[in-house]
Design an enzyme around this catalytic site. Structure first.
Site, PDB file in Angstrom:
ATOM      1  N   ASP A  17       0.851  -1.201   0.000  1.00 51.41           N
ATOM      2  CA  ASP A  17       0.000   0.000   0.000  1.00 51.41           C
ATOM      3  C   ASP A  17       0.882   1.245   0.000  1.00 51.41           C
ATOM      4  O   ASP A  17       2.022   1.200   0.470  1.00 51.41           O
ATOM      5  CB  ASP A  17      -0.859   0.049   1.280  1.00 51.41           C
ATOM      6  N   ARG A  32      -0.956  -0.908  -8.380  1.00 53.44           N
ATOM      7  CA  ARG A  32      -2.338  -0.502  -8.091  1.00 53.44           C
ATOM      8  C   ARG A  32      -2.362   1.019  -8.240  1.00 53.44           C
ATOM      9  O   ARG A  32      -1.556   1.709  -7.595  1.00 53.44           O
ATOM     10  CB  ARG A  32      -2.738  -0.872  -6.664  1.00 53.44           C
TER      11      ARG A  32
END
Ligand SMILES: Cc1cc2nc3c(=O)[nH]c(=O)nc-3n(C[C@H](O)[C@H](O)[C@H](O)COP(=O)(O)OP(=O)(O)OC[C@H]3O[C@@H](n4cnc5c(N)ncnc54)[C@H](O)[C@@H]3O)c2cc1C
Length: 309
Positions: free
Chosen positions: A125, A176
Site C-alpha cells: 500500500d 495498483r
C-alpha cells in the site's frame, strides 16, 4: 460539504464505540483472521478476488512490526489451507518503515518470501507523501533481490506520479493505481477533483503503454469508464489487469464489472485495531466521513439501498 465533513469528524470521538462498530462492520471484515476469511470466501463465491490487509496501528517497537509480519505468515497459511483466492496488502509503516530501512526491509522480505512459497502476491500500500520515497526504494530493493511477486501503489493525486511511472519502468512494475486517500499540501498534490481524475487517466495510460499489470482501484464511475476505454485502446486482455474496490463500497458497480467479465479484487481489512484505524483514517481525510455518513443515511431511507450506490 468540506465543512460538514469536518464537523462529522469533530463529532466522532463522542459517538459510542458500538455505534462506530456497527457502521464500520460494512467496511472492515472483523477483528480476527477467521472474519476476513469468511468475507473473502463470500467474495470468491460471487466471482471476486480479494486482498487481505492486517490492520496495524502506529508501530513504535521492532517487535510490534515483526508481529505483524508474522501475522501475514498465518494469513498465507490460512489462504492456502482454505483454498481462498486472495493475496495480501501491507502497509510499510506497520512493518517498521519509521523504525528504519533495514528492519522494514527484513519484515517485508519475510512476507514476500512466505508469499512466494504459496505462489502468492504482496501489494505494498502507499501511505502519505512522507513515505513515498522510502516505499518505492524498498519496492526496488525487494525486486532487486529477485522477487517478482510484489507490487506497489501509486496515487494519482500526487504531482510526482507520472514521473514515478517512468522512473519505475525498468522494473515493469505491477501497480495498483488509486487517487490517494491522504490530504496533502498543494505543492505535493493536485487539489482539484478534475485534476486528480486527469492525472489518473494520464498515469493509467502510461502504465498500460509500458505493458504493466494494473490494479485499477477506484469507485469513480467516470474513471471506470475512462479505464475501460483505455484498456480497449491498448488492446488489453482480461487477465492483464484488474479492477479493485474497497469492501462495502459501491458493490453494485463491482457486481456489474464482474458480470461483464472483468476481474475485480476486494480490499478486505481486518484486525483488533479496527477502532483506532477507523478513527485515524477519518481524521486524515474528512471526505471519507462524508461518504460514509451519506451512505449510512441513505440505507435507512425508504426506497434507497446504500449497497447499490
Ligand atoms: C482497493 C483499493 C485500495 C486502495 N489503496 C490505497 C492506498 O494504498 N493508498 C491510498 O492512499 N489510497 C488507497 N485507496 C483509496 C483511494 O486512494 C481513494 O481514496 C478512494 O478509493 C476514493 O477514491 P475513488 O477513486 O473511489 O473516487 P471518489 O470520487 O473519492 O469516490 C467515488 C465514490 O465512491 C464512494 N467511496 C469512495 N471511497 C469511499 C469510502 N472509503 N467509503 C465509502 N464510500 C466511498 C463514494 O460514494 C464516492 O462518491 C485504495 C482504494 C481502493 C479501492
Amino acid at each position: 460539504m468540506a465543512l460538514l465533513d469536518r464537523a462529522i469528524v469533530r463529532l466522532l470521538p463522542a459517538v459510542p464505540k458500538p455505534v462506530v462498530r456497527r457502521i464500520s462492520e460494512r467496511y472492515i471484515a472483523g477483528e480476527e483472521l477467521v472474519d476476513a476469511c469468511r468475507t473473502v470466501k463470500r467474495a470468491n463465491e460471487t466471482g471476486k478476488l480479494a486482498t487481505i490487509d492486517v490492520l496495524g496501528e502506529e508501530i513504535t517497537r521492532p517487535d510490534e512490526a515483526r508481529a505483524i509480519a508474522c501475522e501475514y505468515e498465518d494469513v498465507f497459511t490460512t489462504i492456502e489451507r482454505q483454498g481462498l483466492d486472495s493475496n495480501v496488502s501491507v502497509k510499510l509503516t506497520g512493518l517498521g518503515l519509521k523504525l528504519g530501512h533495514e528492519p522494514c526491509r527484513e519484515n517485508l522480505e519475510l512476507v514476500v518470501r512466505r508469499a512466494a512459497e504459496s505462489a502468492n502476491f504482496v501489494r505494498i500500500d502507499m501511505e502519505d507523501s512522507s513515505c513515498t520515497n522510502d516505499t518505492l526504494r524498498l519496492y526496488r530493493d525487494v525486486r532487486a533481490g529477485g522477487r517478482e511477486n510484489v507490487g506497489v501503489v501509486l496515487q494519482a493525486a500526487l504531482r510526482r506520479t507520472v514521473g514515478d511511472v517512468e522512473a519505475l519502468s525498468d522494473l515493469q512494475p505491477n501497480v495498483r493505481l488509486c487517487k490517494g486517500i491522504y490530504v496533502e499540501p498543494p505543492g505535493v498534490a493536485f487539489q482539484g477533483f478534475d485534476e486528480v481524475r486527469e492525472n489518473y487517466v494520464r498515469a493509467l495510460d502510461r502504465l498500460l503503454g509500458a505493458g504493466c499489470y494494473v490494479g485499477i482501484a477506484t469507485h469513480d464511475e467516470w474513471l471506470v469508464r475512462e479505464a475501460l476505454r483505455l484498456l480497449k485502446r491498448h488492446g488489453r486482455d482480461r487477465e492483464e489487469y484488474e479492477f479493485q474496490m474497497l469492501l462495502g463500497v459501491r458493490e453494485s458497480m463491482g457486481d456489474a464489472l464482474v458480470r461483464r467479465g472483468h476481474r475485480l479484487r476486494i480490499y478486505v481489512p481486518y484486525g483488533r485495531q479496527w477502532y483506532a484505524y477507523s478513527m485515524r483514517r477519518l481524521q486524515e481525510n474528512p471526505k471519507i466521513a462524508g461518504y460514509i455518513a451519506s451512505d449510512t443515511v441513505s440505507r435507512f431511507l425508504p426506497g434507497r439501498n446504500g449497497r447499490s450506490s
